[in-house]
Design a protein around this motif. Sequence first.
Motif, PDB file in Angstrom:
ATOM      1  N   ALA A   1    -104.337 -26.115  18.252  1.00 28.86           N
ATOM      2  CA  ALA A   1    -105.542 -25.747  17.497  1.00 28.86           C
ATOM      3  C   ALA A   1    -106.745 -26.537  18.000  1.00 28.86           C
ATOM      4  O   ALA A   1    -107.828 -25.977  18.218  1.00 28.86           O
ATOM      5  CB  ALA A   1    -105.324 -25.983  16.003  1.00 28.86           C
ATOM      6  N   ALA A   2    -106.552 -27.835  18.220  1.00 27.81           N
ATOM      7  CA  ALA A   2    -107.654 -28.674  18.706  1.00 27.81           C
ATOM      8  C   ALA A   2    -108.144 -28.192  20.066  1.00 27.81           C
ATOM      9  O   ALA A   2    -109.353 -28.101  20.304  1.00 27.81           O
ATOM     10  CB  ALA A   2    -107.205 -30.129  18.781  1.00 27.81           C
ATOM     11  N   ARG A   3    -107.206 -27.856  20.939  1.00 19.54           N
ATOM     12  CA  ARG A   3    -107.580 -27.382  22.281  1.00 19.54           C
ATOM     13  C   ARG A   3    -108.346 -26.062  22.199  1.00 19.54           C
ATOM     14  O   ARG A   3    -109.204 -25.774  23.013  1.00 19.54           O
ATOM     15  CB  ARG A   3    -106.328 -27.221  23.128  1.00 19.54           C
ATOM     16  N   LEU A   4    -108.045 -25.272  21.171  1.00 19.25           N
ATOM     17  CA  LEU A   4    -108.702 -23.978  20.999  1.00 19.25           C
ATOM     18  C   LEU A   4    -109.954 -24.072  20.120  1.00 19.25           C
ATOM     19  O   LEU A   4    -110.561 -23.059  19.792  1.00 19.25           O
ATOM     20  CB  LEU A   4    -107.708 -22.970  20.401  1.00 19.25           C
TER      21      LEU A   4
ATOM     22  N   ARG B   1    -100.851 -18.368  23.294  1.00 23.93           N
ATOM     23  CA  ARG B   1    -102.226 -18.880  23.184  1.00 23.93           C
ATOM     24  C   ARG B   1    -102.294 -20.363  23.517  1.00 23.93           C
ATOM     25  O   ARG B   1    -103.209 -20.802  24.213  1.00 23.93           O
ATOM     26  CB  ARG B   1    -102.780 -18.621  21.793  1.00 23.93           C
ATOM     27  N   ALA B   2    -101.334 -21.127  23.039  1.00 27.21           N
ATOM     28  CA  ALA B   2    -101.320 -22.562  23.337  1.00 27.21           C
ATOM     29  C   ALA B   2    -101.121 -22.797  24.829  1.00 27.21           C
ATOM     30  O   ALA B   2    -101.830 -23.606  25.438  1.00 27.21           O
ATOM     31  CB  ALA B   2    -100.212 -23.251  22.542  1.00 27.21           C
ATOM     32  N   GLN B   3    -100.171 -22.084  25.417  1.00 25.46           N
ATOM     33  CA  GLN B   3     -99.921 -22.253  26.843  1.00 25.46           C
ATOM     34  C   GLN B   3    -101.133 -21.850  27.667  1.00 25.46           C
ATOM     35  O   GLN B   3    -101.461 -22.510  28.653  1.00 25.46           O
ATOM     36  CB  GLN B   3     -98.692 -21.459  27.258  1.00 25.46           C
ATOM     37  N   ALA B   4    -101.819 -20.790  27.279  1.00 25.79           N
ATOM     38  CA  ALA B   4    -103.020 -20.361  27.990  1.00 25.79           C
ATOM     39  C   ALA B   4    -104.111 -21.424  27.920  1.00 25.79           C
ATOM     40  O   ALA B   4    -104.927 -21.550  28.836  1.00 25.79           O
ATOM     41  CB  ALA B   4    -103.531 -19.037  27.419  1.00 25.79           C
TER      42      ALA B   4
ATOM     43  N   ALA C   1     -98.773 -27.988  26.229  1.00 28.26           N
ATOM     44  CA  ALA C   1     -97.315 -27.897  26.321  1.00 28.26           C
ATOM     45  C   ALA C   1     -96.751 -27.902  24.907  1.00 28.26           C
ATOM     46  O   ALA C   1     -97.187 -28.676  24.064  1.00 28.26           O
ATOM     47  CB  ALA C   1     -96.766 -29.076  27.114  1.00 28.26           C
ATOM     48  N   MET C   2     -95.820 -27.025  24.646  1.00 30.82           N
ATOM     49  CA  MET C   2     -95.229 -26.931  23.307  1.00 30.82           C
ATOM     50  C   MET C   2     -93.707 -26.888  23.423  1.00 30.82           C
ATOM     51  O   MET C   2     -93.079 -25.882  23.112  1.00 30.82           O
ATOM     52  CB  MET C   2     -95.782 -25.712  22.582  1.00 30.82           C
ATOM     53  N   PRO C   3     -93.093 -27.987  23.853  1.00 27.71           N
ATOM     54  CA  PRO C   3     -91.642 -27.968  24.076  1.00 27.71           C
ATOM     55  C   PRO C   3     -90.820 -27.737  22.808  1.00 27.71           C
ATOM     56  O   PRO C   3     -89.804 -27.046  22.860  1.00 27.71           O
ATOM     57  CB  PRO C   3     -91.346 -29.344  24.687  1.00 27.71           C
ATOM     58  N   VAL C   4     -91.222 -28.292  21.690  1.00 22.96           N
ATOM     59  CA  VAL C   4     -90.462 -28.096  20.449  1.00 22.96           C
ATOM     60  C   VAL C   4     -90.593 -26.649  19.994  1.00 22.96           C
ATOM     61  O   VAL C   4     -89.625 -26.004  19.610  1.00 22.96           O
ATOM     62  CB  VAL C   4     -90.928 -29.075  19.347  1.00 22.96           C
ATOM     63  N   TRP C   5     -91.812 -26.134  20.060  1.00 18.52           N
ATOM     64  CA  TRP C   5     -92.063 -24.738  19.684  1.00 18.52           C
ATOM     65  C   TRP C   5     -91.253 -23.805  20.570  1.00 18.52           C
ATOM     66  O   TRP C   5     -90.635 -22.867  20.099  1.00 18.52           O
ATOM     67  CB  TRP C   5     -93.557 -24.445  19.813  1.00 18.52           C
TER      68      TRP C   5
END
Length: 92
Positions: free
Chosen positions: A21-24, A72-75, A79-83
């Motif tokens: 969210a912060a990155r976006l 969206r996060a990856q774009a 990195a979202m390893p847990v997700w």
Amino acid sequence: MADANLRASARALMDEIVAAAARLGYAVPPGFIQMQLDHTAVMGPYRPSSLIDWQEGRAVEVEAIWGEPLRRAQAAGVAMPVWRRSTRSSSA
């Protein structure tokens, strides 16, 4: 919430979402995650809407809930390893 490992996993998922969210460009207030966990801990047993849908034979919005946020996060370069692990275990 009674299981320390599951509680830690939930926290890790939420931390990844806050980072994405912060990155976006969306700010999540400090303490928000802990507030949510604290509220959940005192709720007692309940069924989330996705569980109710699944138990009643309705479609569960797996793609919208898990797939789209991950993309969206990856774009955005998060990195979202847990997700990602949770997505694999939910067959998304």
